[in-house]
Write an enzyme that holds these catalytic residues in place. Structure first.
Site, PDB file in Angstrom:
ATOM      1  N   CYS A   1     -19.612 -13.575  -5.997  1.00  0.00           N
ATOM      2  CA  CYS A   1     -20.652 -12.678  -5.476  1.00  0.00           C
ATOM      3  C   CYS A   1     -22.035 -13.156  -5.898  1.00  0.00           C
ATOM      4  CB  CYS A   1     -20.444 -11.249  -5.978  1.00  0.00           C
ATOM      5  SG  CYS A   1     -19.092 -10.388  -5.160  1.00  0.00           S
TER       6      CYS A   1
ATOM      7  N   ASP B   1       0.811  -1.217   0.000  1.00  0.00           N
ATOM      8  CA  ASP B   1       0.000   0.000   0.000  1.00  0.00           C
ATOM      9  C   ASP B   1       0.848   1.273   0.000  1.00  0.00           C
ATOM     10  OD1 ASP B   1      -2.322   1.413  -0.052  1.00  0.00           O
ATOM     11  OD2 ASP B   1      -2.686   1.339   2.095  1.00  0.00           O
TER      12      ASP B   1
ATOM     13  N   CYS C   1     -21.009  -8.404   4.256  1.00  0.00           N
ATOM     14  CA  CYS C   1     -20.705  -9.418   3.247  1.00  0.00           C
ATOM     15  C   CYS C   1     -20.793 -10.829   3.841  1.00  0.00           C
ATOM     16  CB  CYS C   1     -19.302  -9.176   2.680  1.00  0.00           C
ATOM     17  SG  CYS C   1     -18.839 -10.433   1.477  1.00  0.00           S
TER      18      CYS C   1
HETATM   19  C1  B12 Z   1      -6.894   4.424  -3.470  1.00  0.00           C
HETATM   20  C2  B12 Z   1      -7.209   3.361  -2.442  1.00  0.00           C
HETATM   21  C3  B12 Z   1      -8.371   3.537  -1.671  1.00  0.00           C
HETATM   22  C4  B12 Z   1      -9.421   4.600  -2.014  1.00  0.00           C
HETATM   23  C5  B12 Z   1     -10.241   4.103  -3.227  1.00  0.00           C
HETATM   24  C6  B12 Z   1     -10.707   2.638  -3.072  1.00  0.00           C
HETATM   25  C7  B12 Z   1     -11.057   1.930  -4.373  1.00  0.00           C
HETATM   26  N1  B12 Z   1     -11.956   0.994  -4.289  1.00  0.00           N
HETATM   27  O1  B12 Z   1     -10.512   2.234  -5.414  1.00  0.00           O
HETATM   28  C8  B12 Z   1     -10.210   4.694  -0.671  1.00  0.00           C
HETATM   29  C9  B12 Z   1      -9.586   5.793   0.188  1.00  0.00           C
HETATM   30  C10 B12 Z   1     -11.698   4.969  -0.796  1.00  0.00           C
HETATM   31  C11 B12 Z   1      -9.892   3.331  -0.053  1.00  0.00           C
HETATM   32  C12 B12 Z   1     -10.696   2.712   0.890  1.00  0.00           C
HETATM   33  C13 B12 Z   1     -10.425   1.483   1.451  1.00  0.00           C
HETATM   34  N2  B12 Z   1      -9.294   0.767   1.325  1.00  0.00           N
HETATM   35 CO1  B12 Z   1      -7.885   1.219   0.042  1.00  0.00          CO
HETATM   36  N3  B12 Z   1      -6.574   1.402  -1.271  1.00  0.00           N
HETATM   37  C14 B12 Z   1      -6.376   2.247  -2.248  1.00  0.00           C
HETATM   38  C15 B12 Z   1      -5.125   1.860  -3.091  1.00  0.00           C
HETATM   39  C16 B12 Z   1      -3.963   2.779  -2.671  1.00  0.00           C
HETATM   40  C17 B12 Z   1      -5.340   1.917  -4.603  1.00  0.00           C
HETATM   41  C18 B12 Z   1      -6.642   1.260  -5.103  1.00  0.00           C
HETATM   42  C19 B12 Z   1      -6.907   1.577  -6.539  1.00  0.00           C
HETATM   43  O2  B12 Z   1      -6.059   1.341  -7.387  1.00  0.00           O
HETATM   44  N4  B12 Z   1      -8.069   2.145  -6.847  1.00  0.00           N
HETATM   45  C20 B12 Z   1      -8.443   2.501  -8.190  1.00  0.00           C
HETATM   46  C21 B12 Z   1      -9.549   1.587  -8.656  1.00  0.00           C
HETATM   47  C22 B12 Z   1      -9.890   1.845 -10.120  1.00  0.00           C
HETATM   48  O3  B12 Z   1      -8.972   0.311  -8.522  1.00  0.00           O
HETATM   49  P1  B12 Z   1      -9.794  -0.990  -8.125  1.00  0.00           P
HETATM   50  O4  B12 Z   1     -11.172  -0.668  -7.690  1.00  0.00           O
HETATM   51  O5  B12 Z   1      -8.917  -1.779  -7.172  1.00  0.00           O
HETATM   52  O6  B12 Z   1      -9.869  -1.671  -9.564  1.00  0.00           O
HETATM   53  C23 B12 Z   1      -8.769  -2.367 -10.118  1.00  0.00           C
HETATM   54  C24 B12 Z   1      -9.018  -3.851 -10.093  1.00  0.00           C
HETATM   55  O7  B12 Z   1     -10.029  -4.153  -9.150  1.00  0.00           O
HETATM   56  C25 B12 Z   1      -9.375  -4.188 -11.522  1.00  0.00           C
HETATM   57  N5  B12 Z   1     -10.764  -4.461 -11.829  1.00  0.00           N
HETATM   58  C26 B12 Z   1     -11.762  -3.599 -11.932  1.00  0.00           C
HETATM   59  N6  B12 Z   1     -12.870  -4.252 -12.298  1.00  0.00           N
HETATM   60  C27 B12 Z   1     -12.548  -5.567 -12.428  1.00  0.00           C
HETATM   61  C28 B12 Z   1     -13.325  -6.672 -12.760  1.00  0.00           C
HETATM   62  C29 B12 Z   1     -12.734  -7.947 -12.794  1.00  0.00           C
HETATM   63  C30 B12 Z   1     -13.562  -9.115 -13.144  1.00  0.00           C
HETATM   64  C31 B12 Z   1     -11.345  -8.090 -12.487  1.00  0.00           C
HETATM   65  C32 B12 Z   1     -10.690  -9.428 -12.501  1.00  0.00           C
HETATM   66  C33 B12 Z   1     -10.586  -6.957 -12.166  1.00  0.00           C
HETATM   67  C34 B12 Z   1     -11.207  -5.711 -12.141  1.00  0.00           C
HETATM   68  O8  B12 Z   1      -8.982  -3.112 -12.328  1.00  0.00           O
HETATM   69  C35 B12 Z   1      -8.692  -1.950 -11.575  1.00  0.00           C
HETATM   70  C36 B12 Z   1      -7.323  -1.443 -12.008  1.00  0.00           C
HETATM   71  O9  B12 Z   1      -6.297  -2.362 -11.732  1.00  0.00           O
HETATM   72  C37 B12 Z   1      -4.891   0.370  -2.636  1.00  0.00           C
HETATM   73  C38 B12 Z   1      -3.427  -0.075  -2.556  1.00  0.00           C
HETATM   74  C39 B12 Z   1      -2.866  -0.376  -3.908  1.00  0.00           C
HETATM   75  N7  B12 Z   1      -1.643   0.061  -4.146  1.00  0.00           N
HETATM   76  O10 B12 Z   1      -3.503  -1.009  -4.738  1.00  0.00           O
HETATM   77  C40 B12 Z   1      -5.566   0.316  -1.242  1.00  0.00           C
HETATM   78  C41 B12 Z   1      -6.360  -0.963  -0.867  1.00  0.00           C
HETATM   79  C42 B12 Z   1      -7.219  -1.316  -2.048  1.00  0.00           C
HETATM   80  N8  B12 Z   1      -7.214  -0.525   0.240  1.00  0.00           N
HETATM   81  C43 B12 Z   1      -7.398  -1.415   1.132  1.00  0.00           C
HETATM   82  C44 B12 Z   1      -8.280  -1.261   2.237  1.00  0.00           C
HETATM   83  C45 B12 Z   1      -8.115  -2.244   3.384  1.00  0.00           C
HETATM   84  C46 B12 Z   1      -9.254  -0.251   2.243  1.00  0.00           C
HETATM   85  C47 B12 Z   1     -10.462  -0.101   3.199  1.00  0.00           C
HETATM   86  C48 B12 Z   1     -11.091  -1.415   3.625  1.00  0.00           C
HETATM   87  C49 B12 Z   1     -10.044   0.709   4.466  1.00  0.00           C
HETATM   88  C50 B12 Z   1     -11.182   1.057   5.403  1.00  0.00           C
HETATM   89  N9  B12 Z   1     -11.719   0.127   6.184  1.00  0.00           N
HETATM   90  O11 B12 Z   1     -11.607   2.194   5.483  1.00  0.00           O
HETATM   91  C51 B12 Z   1     -11.427   0.771   2.337  1.00  0.00           C
HETATM   92  C52 B12 Z   1     -12.342  -0.102   1.464  1.00  0.00           C
HETATM   93  C53 B12 Z   1     -13.266   0.672   0.576  1.00  0.00           C
HETATM   94  C54 B12 Z   1     -13.611  -0.133  -0.681  1.00  0.00           C
HETATM   95  N10 B12 Z   1     -14.793  -0.733  -0.716  1.00  0.00           N
HETATM   96  O12 B12 Z   1     -12.760  -0.224  -1.576  1.00  0.00           O
HETATM   97  C55 B12 Z   1      -6.646  -2.705   0.807  1.00  0.00           C
HETATM   98  C56 B12 Z   1      -7.649  -3.739   0.270  1.00  0.00           C
HETATM   99  C57 B12 Z   1      -7.322  -5.181   0.622  1.00  0.00           C
HETATM  100  C58 B12 Z   1      -8.312  -6.145  -0.018  1.00  0.00           C
HETATM  101  N11 B12 Z   1      -8.415  -7.315   0.586  1.00  0.00           N
HETATM  102  O13 B12 Z   1      -8.960  -5.859  -1.005  1.00  0.00           O
HETATM  103  C59 B12 Z   1      -5.596  -2.207  -0.255  1.00  0.00           C
HETATM  104  C60 B12 Z   1      -5.220  -3.223  -1.325  1.00  0.00           C
HETATM  105  C61 B12 Z   1      -4.329  -1.799   0.541  1.00  0.00           C
HETATM  106  C62 B12 Z   1      -3.497  -3.003   0.994  1.00  0.00           C
HETATM  107  N12 B12 Z   1      -2.267  -3.143   0.516  1.00  0.00           N
HETATM  108  O14 B12 Z   1      -3.918  -3.850   1.713  1.00  0.00           O
HETATM  109  N13 B12 Z   1      -8.766   2.794  -0.596  1.00  0.00           N
HETATM  110  S1  SF4 Z   2     -21.812  -8.406   0.011  1.00  0.00           S
HETATM  111 FE1  SF4 Z   2     -19.995  -9.627  -0.507  1.00  0.00          FE
HETATM  112  S2  SF4 Z   2     -20.772 -11.342  -1.756  1.00  0.00           S
HETATM  113 FE2  SF4 Z   2     -22.373  -9.774  -1.658  1.00  0.00          FE
HETATM  114  S3  SF4 Z   2     -22.033  -8.570  -3.525  1.00  0.00           S
HETATM  115 FE3  SF4 Z   2     -20.968  -7.541  -1.861  1.00  0.00          FE
HETATM  116  S4  SF4 Z   2     -18.897  -8.319  -1.948  1.00  0.00           S
HETATM  117 FE4  SF4 Z   2     -20.144  -9.725  -3.173  1.00  0.00          FE
END
Ligand code: B12
Ligand code: SF4
Ligand code: SF4
Length: 309
Positions: free
Chosen positions: A184, A129, A244
């Protein structure tokens, strides 16, 4: 050692270091990088300018370190059963213990070192992260879980309360198959439960509406229309994880003592009265440090306002 032997070693050592899951993938561009471009184009990143400035690098781990050949990706369970925060406010579980960056980085470096020593050569870089790594997508590609409708990476036997860490190495390790299934199904609980309606569609998060962003990453005031929706969330939010079914069924208490709550929590009034030194003493080695004293004060005022005080 062969790529197969190195991958088996990495997984064994990851377990010994206390990680809850480990998989291996390659360092090529991630297939859904365009989702990030679209997300940024929709301005869903708000004030997180680093997400835009690092977008090109984030597409491909080799942009971060051109020597990278393989990635060892790990999950670290941080779930705590009992919320330690006092009545009056909530702090996301991931932030109730010590800062996870510090807890994970050293172990990732140990993992990299053991792999290099076993191979008799090789260099590594570790990330959790704190770099432009598409961590969830890499974890999915390393076979560790699927990217769910709430955008979290979920592992079936563990749930989503996990941190993701990566060790990039210039060695060849045998890859795991990506996790292709979407478990999901027809469930939409997280989308409906989000207090601020932050999901415009499944697997898309408008961070500018997310409580986690508003209370941690944003530096400006919380927009007036969103303030009442923040409720009693002082720092971060777990709602879309709490509802969830995969967490309800499989989330189990972390074995890592550093993720357990650290000492007594101050009241909201005490938070408002903290000076810089007192803030550092209580929160300097926790994830709350990210919001800074000013951010935490801002959040405390919103929570107090919502409680009618
Ligand atoms: C910016 C960021 C945030 C932002 C934006 C979150 C978001 N969803 O984008 C904010 C501040 C809101 C945030 C919140 C949280 N975060 Co944060 N965050 C990040 C960070 C730095 C980047 C994420 C990112 O790239 N976002 C941009 C969007 C576009 O990316 P994405 O949604 O992940 O989508 C990617 C993939 O999912 C994929 N994708 C999209 N659609 C699909 C569909 C399919 C089928 C597939 C295969 C792939 C795919 O493509 C995208 C580009 O690669 C990462 C660390 C990192 N370096 O990755 C941590 C990270 C995602 N966060 C983390 C955590 C723990 C949280 C929180 C739970 C903290 C909290 N309790 O408050 C919340 C959860 C909120 C949520 N529901 O996401 C963890 C998640 C761990 C996990 N098991 O998923 C990470 C990975 C940090 C870590 N190293 O552990 N976060
Ligand atoms: S609650 Fe959990 S299983 Fe249900 S849609 Fe959300 S992430 Fe998927
Ligand atoms: S962390 Fe909270 S505010 Fe953010 S998307 Fe999940 S439920 Fe909504």
């Amino acid at each position: 050692m062969s790529p197969q032997e190195l991958a088996a070693l990495a997984k064994r050592v990851a377990t010994e270091l206390g990680f809850d899951a480990c998989g291996v993938t390659d360092a090529s561009a991630v297939p859904h990088a365009d989702a990030l471009t679209w997300w940024l184009g929709s301005a869903y990143h708000g004030e997180m300018r680093y997400m835009a400035s690092q977008a090109e690098t984030r597409r491909e781990p080799q942009n971060v370190w051109p020597r990278a050949r393989s990635l060892v990706v790990v999950l670290d369970n941080y779930y705590i059963e009992t919320d330690s925060t006092p009545a009056g406010y909530r702090v996301a579980r991931y932030a109730q213990g010590k800062d996870y960056h510090a807890v994970i980085r050293g172990r990732l470096d140990q993992l990299g070192l053991v792999i290099a020593q076993a191979a008799g050569q090789g260099a590594w870089r570790s990330y959790v992260d704190a770099g432009p790594m598409p961590e969830r997508e890499l974890a999915q590609r390393a076979g560790l879980g699927w990217i769910a409708k709430n955008t979290m990476l979920i592992r079936p036997d563990l749930g989503s309360y996990t941190f993701i860490g990566c060790v990039l190495t210039d060695l060849e390790l045998e890859r795991d198959a990506p996790f292709e299934a979407d478990r999901c199904g027809s469930c939409t609980r997280c989308l409906e439960a989000c207090p601020t309606g932050a999901f415009p569609e499944p697997r898309v998060l408008d961070a500018t509406r997310c409580i986690s962003y508003l209370t941690i990453e944003a530096r400006s005031d919380v927009p007036e229309a969103l303030r009442p929706l923040i409720g009693d969330h002082l720092f971060g939010c777990d709602v879309c994880q709490e509802v969830c079914p995969w967490n309800v069924k499989f989330a189990a208490e972390t074995l890592e003592p550093h993720y357990r709550p650290q000492g007594p929590w101050p009241s909201l009034g005490e938070i408002l009265a903290l000076d810089d030194r007192a803030f550092d003493r209580r929160f300097g080695d926790t994830a709350l440090e990210r919001a800074r004293r000013s951010g935490l004060r801002r959040n405390a005022l919103v929570v107090l306002e919502n409680a009618g005080r």
